[in-house]
Design a protein around this motif. Structure first.
Motif, PDB file in Angstrom:
ATOM      1  N   ILE A 120       0.849  -1.198   0.000  1.00  0.00           N
ATOM      2  CA  ILE A 120       0.000   0.000   0.000  1.00  0.00           C
ATOM      3  C   ILE A 120       0.881   1.243   0.000  1.00  0.00           C
ATOM      4  CG2 ILE A 120      -1.680   1.340   1.321  1.00  0.00           C
ATOM      5  CD1 ILE A 120      -2.771  -1.273   2.420  1.00  0.00           C
TER       6      ILE A 120
ATOM      7  N   LEU B 158      -3.424   3.749  -1.877  1.00  0.00           N
ATOM      8  CA  LEU B 158      -3.367   3.047  -3.159  1.00  0.00           C
ATOM      9  C   LEU B 158      -2.873   1.625  -2.927  1.00  0.00           C
ATOM     10  CD1 LEU B 158      -1.698   5.794  -5.374  1.00  0.00           C
ATOM     11  CD2 LEU B 158      -3.822   4.645  -5.968  1.00  0.00           C
ATOM     12  N   ASP B 159      -3.599   0.659  -3.439  1.00  0.00           N
ATOM     13  CA  ASP B 159      -3.126  -0.728  -3.434  1.00  0.00           C
ATOM     14  C   ASP B 159      -2.178  -0.927  -4.608  1.00  0.00           C
ATOM     15  OD1 ASP B 159      -4.646  -1.575  -1.201  1.00  0.00           O
ATOM     16  OD2 ASP B 159      -6.425  -1.692  -2.473  1.00  0.00           O
ATOM     17  N   VAL B 160      -1.023  -1.514  -4.322  1.00  0.00           N
ATOM     18  CA  VAL B 160       0.007  -1.693  -5.352  1.00  0.00           C
ATOM     19  C   VAL B 160       0.215  -3.190  -5.572  1.00  0.00           C
ATOM     20  CG1 VAL B 160       2.344  -1.099  -6.067  1.00  0.00           C
ATOM     21  CG2 VAL B 160       1.085   0.428  -4.529  1.00  0.00           C
TER      22      VAL B 160
ATOM     23  N   GLY C 193      -2.671   1.651 -10.457  1.00  0.00           N
ATOM     24  CA  GLY C 193      -3.491   2.058  -9.318  1.00  0.00           C
ATOM     25  C   GLY C 193      -4.029   3.458  -9.500  1.00  0.00           C
ATOM     26  N   ARG C 194      -5.193   3.715  -8.883  1.00  0.00           N
ATOM     27  CA  ARG C 194      -5.790   5.036  -8.952  1.00  0.00           C
ATOM     28  C   ARG C 194      -6.621   5.277  -7.706  1.00  0.00           C
ATOM     29  NH1 ARG C 194     -10.017   8.167 -10.506  1.00  0.00           N
ATOM     30  NH2 ARG C 194      -9.491  10.051 -11.687  1.00  0.00           N
ATOM     31  N   ALA C 195      -6.604   6.521  -7.195  1.00  0.00           N
ATOM     32  CA  ALA C 195      -7.376   6.858  -6.006  1.00  0.00           C
ATOM     33  C   ALA C 195      -7.713   8.337  -6.030  1.00  0.00           C
ATOM     34  CB  ALA C 195      -6.595   6.520  -4.736  1.00  0.00           C
TER      35      ALA C 195
ATOM     36  N   GLN D  38      -0.827   1.967 -16.076  1.00  0.00           N
ATOM     37  CA  GLN D  38      -1.507   2.333 -14.840  1.00  0.00           C
ATOM     38  C   GLN D  38      -1.711   1.088 -13.975  1.00  0.00           C
ATOM     39  OE1 GLN D  38      -5.031   4.926 -14.997  1.00  0.00           O
ATOM     40  NE2 GLN D  38      -6.064   3.516 -13.580  1.00  0.00           N
TER      41      GLN D  38
ATOM     42  N   THR E 229      -2.758   8.887  -9.546  1.00  0.00           N
ATOM     43  CA  THR E 229      -2.591   7.778 -10.485  1.00  0.00           C
ATOM     44  C   THR E 229      -1.187   7.218 -10.329  1.00  0.00           C
ATOM     45  OG1 THR E 229      -4.098   8.840 -12.053  1.00  0.00           O
ATOM     46  CG2 THR E 229      -2.710   7.071 -12.899  1.00  0.00           C
TER      47      THR E 229
END
Length: 249
Positions: free
Chosen positions: A2, A43-45, A31-33, A29, A21
């Motif tokens: 995260i 953001l979850d990675v 992850g996006r939040a 891309q 982003t």
């Protein structure tokens, strides 16, 4: 894995609704939040390693940072620089606002970043500008154009009023004879109150002539080619003046 943190402005204010982003080294891309009202985000990675975090928010400059994502939680706070505004009123020198004036803003490279037309109140506004130096150019029919250097701050709106000097117009027709026939090729000279020649021209085929961008003041119009005729008039700032001339044989 995260990434989490807060999005703040340069003044320390928390920024909500910022778009974040995350892209990997190939530009994909991952992850996006969107930040919460209190500026927090997470953001979850999918995989550890080097990533680029791109952050955008209204009225702020976008930001891209390289972040190294570990096996657990990575704390990454973001500081965005705000954009600013420029506003003002275009007026006749010491007088009324000028509507319909063209206001153009250019950066230090000469690139135009925006243009506006003043409203009935003479006002103009440029929003979401990056901080820095600009050139503000203002023009309007029957007025002399003006260019000013302005500096836009990091945040907030700077005010820059502009005064335009007239710039009146004198236009008319030279006629002669009983029937008032137009006189072509008559020499027309404009003389100011001190007796200095400001401009001269020659009438066209229809006897018409025009002087543009005449400063406010008192003038004498002299028509020659026949026995000369002299007549006085006053030019107001931004006014269009009709001034016909009669020549006698």
């Amino acid at each position: 894995m995260i990434i989490r943190g807060r999005v703040r402005g340069a003044d320390g204010a928390l920024i909500g609704a910022a778009a974040l982003t995350l892209i990997d080294v190939s530009g994909r891309q991952v992850g996006r939040a969107v930040s919460e009202v209190d500026g927090t985000y997470h953001l979850d990675v999918p995989a550890p390693g080097s990533h680029v975090l791109i952050v955008t928010a209204q009225a702020h400059q976008p930001l891209a940072n390289t972040v190294l994502v570990g096996e657990d939680v990575s704390e990454v706070d973001v500081v965005l620089t705000g954009t600013s505004g420029l506003a003002g009123v275009v007026r006749i020198s010491g007088g009324r606002p000028i509507s319909g004036a063209a206001v153009t803003l250019a950066d230090t490279r000469g690139e135009v970043v925006g243009s506006r037309i003043t409203g009935p109140d003479g006002g103009y506004v440029f929003e979401e500008l990056l901080a820095g130096a600009y050139t503000l150019a203002v023009s309007a029919a029957s007025f002399r154009p003006v260019a000013l250097a302005v500096r836009v701050p990091e945040t907030g709106r700077v005010s820059q009023d502009v005064e335009l000097a007239g710039g009146g117009r004198i236009r008319g027709v030279v006629r002669a004879g009983v029937h008032g026939e137009p006189v072509a090729q008559a020499r027309i000279t404009l003389v100011d109150a001190e007796g200095a020649v400001l401009a001269a021209t020659t009438t066209g085929a229809d006897g018409d002539y025009v002087f543009e961008d005449v400063p406010e003041g008192d003038y004498t119009v002299i028509a020659s080619g026949y026995p000369p005729a002299a007549s006085a008039l006053r030019v107001g700032a931004g006014n269009h003046n009709r001034h016909d001339v009669e020549l006698n044989y």
